[in-house]
Scaffold this active site. Structure first.
Site, short mmCIF file in Angstrom:
data_model
loop_
_atom_site.label_atom_id
_atom_site.label_comp_id
_atom_site.label_asym_id
_atom_site.label_seq_id
_atom_site.Cartn_x
_atom_site.Cartn_y
_atom_site.Cartn_z
N GLU A 142 0.84 -1.19 0.00
CA GLU A 142 0.00 0.00 0.00
C GLU A 142 0.88 1.25 0.00
OE1 GLU A 142 -3.58 1.91 2.77
OE2 GLU A 142 -2.13 0.53 3.66
N LYS A 161 -9.56 2.66 -2.35
CA LYS A 161 -9.78 2.07 -1.04
C LYS A 161 -11.14 2.49 -0.47
CE LYS A 161 -7.37 1.67 3.45
NZ LYS A 161 -6.20 2.18 4.20
N CYS A 214 -5.51 -2.92 2.74
CA CYS A 214 -5.27 -2.79 4.18
C CYS A 214 -6.53 -2.87 5.06
CB CYS A 214 -4.50 -1.51 4.46
SG CYS A 214 -3.59 -1.53 6.03
#
Length: 263
Positions: free
Chosen positions: A43, A109, A143
């Site tokens: 990431e 995300k 994540c």
């Protein structure tokens, strides 16, 4: 294609220095075996997990995107990882999936990490991404998405669930446990690629990158150092397991807010 050869780059990222990180990865790429199908980067692999997008963001025509396309073409492999992107006056923690021919797919995300104030400076994504590559269906996420199982629910018959991350070591038990849970409930190979080292905010990352099999067993677990791990996964073995233990058809039916991007 039954087999997929993957290289995980568990790197110690250079804080907020995109050019230096690109140079680091260019050197690391020299170590991968010929015939690698997919390279996975962490990431925010050009900056670390920074909350300063105004000074760090690139565009989809910027240097990092061009570099990814050049590297993918040169090695004839797909490359994925997330970077900070500015688009329409918004900042995104955006995963880029770059095919060897230069075609790009992207995922923004969805779940922004409120403990770090990520939601204050970045815009959340609204769509999931399903990549079809060499006969594999792959869902890449980022994540904090790992904590929200509805978003990764295997209603698309994907073969591989993939997380790129900056997941601090102090929550390492949660990282490993959640990766195994996502693999078990979705009966899918699940990869978590994390960074190592200490970032500019003092957060320490121990790597802990994992390949978890479709049955929840960890088959690859990386030690706390910068390294490249290469391995192969086999779709036929997963298909046999799913046929023997056909749990996926028994999932509850419900809808979620969001849409899926398909090829």
């Amino acid at each position: 294609m039954d087999r997929l050869k993957i290289a995980l780059f568990q790197a110690d990222l250079i804080w907020e220095q995109a050019a230096d990180n690109r140079h680091k990865f260019t050197r690391l790429f020299e170590s991968i075996a010929p015939g690698t199908d997919l390279i996975v980067l962490p990431e925010m692999f050009t900056t670390g997990f920074s909350m300063e997008p105004a000074k760090l963001a690139e565009t989809m025509t910027g240097e990092t995107v061009a570099w990814l396309q050049q590297q993918a073409a040169a090695m004839n492999t797909a490359i994925t990882g997330s970077v900070i992107i500015e688009e329409n006056r918004n900042f995104y923690n955006r995963l880029l999936w770059v095919f060897p021919n230069g075609t790009i797919r992207s995922y923004d995300k969805r779940h922004l990490f409120t403990l770090a104030g990520e939601e204050k400076v970045y815009t959340p994504g609204k769509e999931q991404l399903l990549v079809e590559y060499k006969g594999w269906k792959i869902m890449p996420l980022i994540c904090y998405d790992l904590r929200f199982p509805v978003w990764s629910r295997n209603q698309f018959d994907y073969d591989l669930l993939l997380y790129v991350a900056n997941f601090p070591d102090k929550r390492g038990m949660a990282w490993r446990t959640l990766l195994q849970a996502r693999a078990i409930e979705n009966q899918a190979y699940t990869i978590g690629l994390n960074r190592v080292g200490t970032d500019g905010n003092g957060a320490y990352y121990a790597g802990d990158s994992c390949l978890v099999n479709y049955d929840g067993k960890i088959s690859q677990h990386l030690p706390p150092r910068e390294m490249v791990a290469q391995f192969e996964i086999k779709k036929e073995e997963q298909a046999t397991f799913r046929k023997k233990l056909a749990f996926l058809p028994d999932q509850d039916e419900f809808s979620i807010h969001g849409s899926i991007q398909r090829d």
